[in-house]
Design an enzyme around this catalytic site. Structure first.
Site, short mmCIF file in Angstrom:
data_model
loop_
_atom_site.label_atom_id
_atom_site.label_comp_id
_atom_site.label_asym_id
_atom_site.label_seq_id
_atom_site.Cartn_x
_atom_site.Cartn_y
_atom_site.Cartn_z
N GLU A 420 0.81 -1.23 0.00
CA GLU A 420 0.00 0.00 0.00
C GLU A 420 0.84 1.28 0.00
OE1 GLU A 420 -3.09 -0.05 2.94
OE2 GLU A 420 -4.11 -1.74 2.01
N TYR A 477 -15.64 -1.09 2.22
CA TYR A 477 -15.41 0.35 2.31
C TYR A 477 -16.11 1.10 1.17
CZ TYR A 477 -11.83 -0.77 5.75
OH TYR A 477 -11.17 -1.22 6.86
N TRP A 556 -8.35 -11.12 4.02
CA TRP A 556 -7.92 -10.32 5.17
C TRP A 556 -9.03 -10.37 6.20
CZ3 TRP A 556 -3.22 -8.37 6.00
CH2 TRP A 556 -3.06 -7.49 7.06
#
Length: 760
Positions: A420, A477, A556
């Site tokens: 990331e 998200y 995850w």
């Protein structure tokens, strides 16, 4: 007390001496009776005797507060025996967070920057015989811009949180000083079903007074400890460090073939001087070859192997990162039960134990350094990258440590060099990513490099490593779970030469929070219904199975883990995307979904078992299973039999009776009857559930009435009262409306008070 303490350690080290005299190399635990002094979030000073592994953040970091990050001091006293004279004594720390300074008798042995990799210092020259010696370690987990990681959605637990050991050797030995590696590197090339070439490279350390002539015996054993090949060579060990190498060619080798057959050879290197063994070490050897293709995915030993894996963090409830070998074994057992064939060890170098377990279990491992990025200033003072010489040097150091310390693990296929990392126009990390990729290839050209990205595919960081993967959270998200398929198709079409994987995907799930109506929850709030987590993973696995070009997927996360700034789900300080709770005691529904799809063990599991109390009389019954067919009974009556699709069976429009409802499913496997059952309770017409629904409805009505009431007041005072000429009937209607609303408002308030008092 001090005499008892000294006596205990004298006896302890006398035992060590006996071992070291009897053997040419001794590796002895050095974990007990450390005197720890440190601080706390409350300002209290801590003084106590501890056993390592130890962290001072075992509890405060999991409570959703800014946990204590600072300095902790560990001290240990011991009296060495005179028989140690002539030997070399090293101390090895497997992990100290984050910066460690090590002293012996107030003399600095050295510093180590990086909390996740091992390091070794030699005690020999500073060790004082016939008297008490004091070893001191200053550990500091404060934020530092020159030490990775700078950022992370996980806790940085301070302390000596992994084991400590003493290594006792002869003056000439296999070196433990090469970045704390085993000192032996097994480099395999030209591996196939017909042959495999292996170079055995050995680092020799000579602390004698001159160059020493030694004999080196290298032996390859098969899995049953039968000798495959052996070679003897004379070698001149120069003062300091030198390198010896030898080569073997193994015909018709047994291959390390993942979970199908995790076949392990072993290689023993033995040093002799004047006919006596002076050192010996054995390392695992798993022979395999692999590749990744942009259109067809991952191949192991020539066979297509879709990598369905998980990511793992090492911490757990009330222990932080200071976990035991049995904890690591339990984690591996749980992951194997679910059926994984690959494992991403994020976001840092993990314990040596978990790599060993992966070797023997046949798990394909993604190993990575802690270069973790994120939005600038979100948690720390940086976005995860600093264009400074100190930062660059530390990243290179930690990459070398990761590779050299774990070089011989056949399970490791991928070296990951970033996670990331953003790519701003100024201070772009692209050049440094290239530099790290080149370093990984120079250290180990046999393995693949990989990175985990969260930025858009058109950015220029994705074609540097051999493979690339994305952290994508469609349906958590943003957007909906099914959109992961659109992202994969568009990326593959636009960039057909990229080897595309998914390094992270997941959704929060609380075992205490449930819903009968699927709707994407607030990811940063509460509740996090377990049912949405299950639906999220169902949709993702469907998308992955339909796209063979995706070389690997890593959900995850396997376990809930600590992240102090999280304020979501049912507990502060916890990232609840795990499929198993933080304490490893409860497996969430989604765990059984993956088990039904990945494991060869029989699975029959009713979902939403923990959603016991229901307020809607019509519901669905969903079952995860890998059986051929499943029969559902409700309250003793058979509803029907169905076969699963993608591991799922659903019966819709099941009507529940008031009170207890027995839900039971059963199926056959090779003549054996398997069952699962639970009880769901439909609340009665006058139960607390109905009262709660009435109370909620009153709250909404009350809010609406207040809005209307304020509107009437405004209308009365601002509009009607200011007009001299107004129709009389409008005045009458407005007054009646005003008093009716006031009356209804008073009645609703009284009802709300009454219902609230009945609820307690």
């Amino acid at each position: 007390m001090n005499r008892l303490f000294t006596f205990t350690f004298t006896i302890f080290f006398a035992f060590i001496v006996l071992i070291s005299n009897a053997q040419y190399r001794a590796e002895v635990s050095f974990n007990n009776n450390w005197l720890f002094t440190g601080g706390s979030v409350s300002g209290e000073t801590i003084n106590k005797t501890v056993t390592t592994p130890h962290t001072w953040n075992a509890t405060d970091a999991q409570e959703g507060i800014a946990y204590y990050r600072g300095e902790g001091i560990y001290q240990k006293s011991f009296t060495p025996n005179d028989s140690w004279s002539g030997k070399r004594i090293f101390i090895r720390f497997e992990g100290v967070m984050t910066i460690a300074q090590v002293y012996l008798n107030n003399e600095l042995l050295g510093k180590h920057r990086g909390g996740y990799s091992a390091f070794v210092f030699e005690l020999t020259e500073k060790l004082k015989f016939g008297r008490k010696n004091i070893l001191k370690v200053i550990a500091n987990n404060e934020y530092a811009l020159e030490v990775l990681p700078l950022f992370g959605d996980f806790n940085i637990y301070g302390g000596i949180y992994r084991p400590v050991s003493l290594i006792i050797t002869s003056p000439v030995c296999i070196s433990p000083l090469d970045y704390a590696s085993p000192g032996i590197y097994l480099k395999q090339t030209n591996v196939s079903e017909s042959s495999a070439d292996v170079e055995v490279k050995v680092k020799i350390s000579n602390a004698a007074e001159q160059t020493e002539k030694i004999n080196i015996t290298t032996t390859v054993f098969d899995a049953d400890r039968n000798i495959v090949q052996t070679k003897n060579n004379n070698f001149l060990a120069e003062l300091g460090e030198s390198t010896f190498s030898n080569s073997f060619s193994i015909k018709n080798p047994e291959l390390w073939n993942g979970k199908k057959d995790a076949y392990l050879y072993s290689v023993n290197v033995e040093l002799k001087q004047n006919g006596k063994i002076i050192d010996s070490k054995t390392e695992p050897l798993g022979l395999r070859y692999f590749r990744v293709d942009p259109n067809e995915g991952f191949f192991l030993n020539g066979n297509h192997l879709p990598l369905h894996g998980v990511s793992r963090h090492q911490d757990r409830l009330n222990k932080g990162s200071a976990i035991s070998v049995s904890d690591h074994k339990q984690d591996m057992e749980i992951m194997l039960e679910m059926g994984i064939n690959s494992l991403r060890l994020a976001h840092y170098q993990h314990s040596e134990t978990i790599y060993d377990l992966s070797d023997t279990a046949g798990i394909v491992v993604w190993a990575e350094i802690p270069w973790v990025g994120g939005p600038g200033g979100f948690i720390g003072e940086s976005n995860g990258y600093e264009p400074t010489e100190a930062f660059h040097n530390n990243a290179k150091q930690q990459l070398r440590e990761l590779i050299r310390q774990n070089f011989n693990h056949p399970s490791i296929i991928f070296w990951s060099i970033f996670n990331e990392i953003q790519n701003p126009d100024d201070e772009s990390p692209v050049d440094f990513i290239n530099e790290l990729n080149d370093l990984a290839k120079s250290e180990d050209p046999s393995r693949l490099t990989v990175g985990a990205s969260m930025i858009e595919p058109e950015e220029n960081i994705h074609d540097i490593t051999d493979a690339i993967a994305w952290n994508r959270y469609f349906g958590w998200y943003y957007d909906q779970p099914k959109d992961i398929g659109i992202f994969l198709d568009e990326t593959h079409k636009k960039y057909p030469d990229l080897c595309i994987g998914i390094s992270e995907y997941g959704a929060g799930g609380s075992i205490f929070q449930h819903t009968q109506k699927l709707k994407r929850p607030n990811p940063f709030g509460s509740p996090h219904p377990e049912e949405w987590q299950s639906f999220y993973h169902e949709e993702h696995l469907k998308a992955f199975n339909a796209r063979p070009f995706v070389w690997g997927t890593f959900l995850w996360n396997m376990f809930d883990f600590g992240s102090h700034f999280r304020r979501e789900g049912d507990h502060f300080g916890i990232n609840d995307k795990g499929l198993v709770t933080f304490d490893r005691k409860i497996k969430k529904d989604a765990f059984y979904f993956f088990k039904a799809n990945w494991s060869e063990e029989p699975v029959l599991y009713i979902t939403s078992k923990r959603h016991i109390f229901r307020y809607d009389n019509e519901t669905s019954v969903k079952v995860y299973t890998n059986l051929k067919s499943v029969t559902l009974s409700v309250n003793g009556e058979v509803v029907g039999t169905q076969s699963p699709k993608d591991g799922i069976v659903v019966w819709n429009k099941i009507v529940l009776n008031e009170g207890n409802n027995g839900i039971k499913v059963e199926g056959n496997l090779n003549g054996e009857l398997l069952t699962d059952n639970c009880v769901w309770v439909l609340d009665t017409a006058f139960g607390t559930g109905q009262i709660a629904k009435i109370y909620d409805a009153l709250q909404h009505l009350n809010f609406m009435l207040i809005v209307v009431f304020l509107f009437i007041v405004w209308l009365w005072s601002v509009v009607w009262q200011r007009k001299k000429k107004i129709v009389k009937w409008k005045r009458i209607i407005s007054k009646i409306s005003f008093f009716v609303l006031v009356f209804v408002e008073l009645i609703l308030i009284l009802i709300k008070i009454f219902v609230g008092s009945r609820l307690g």
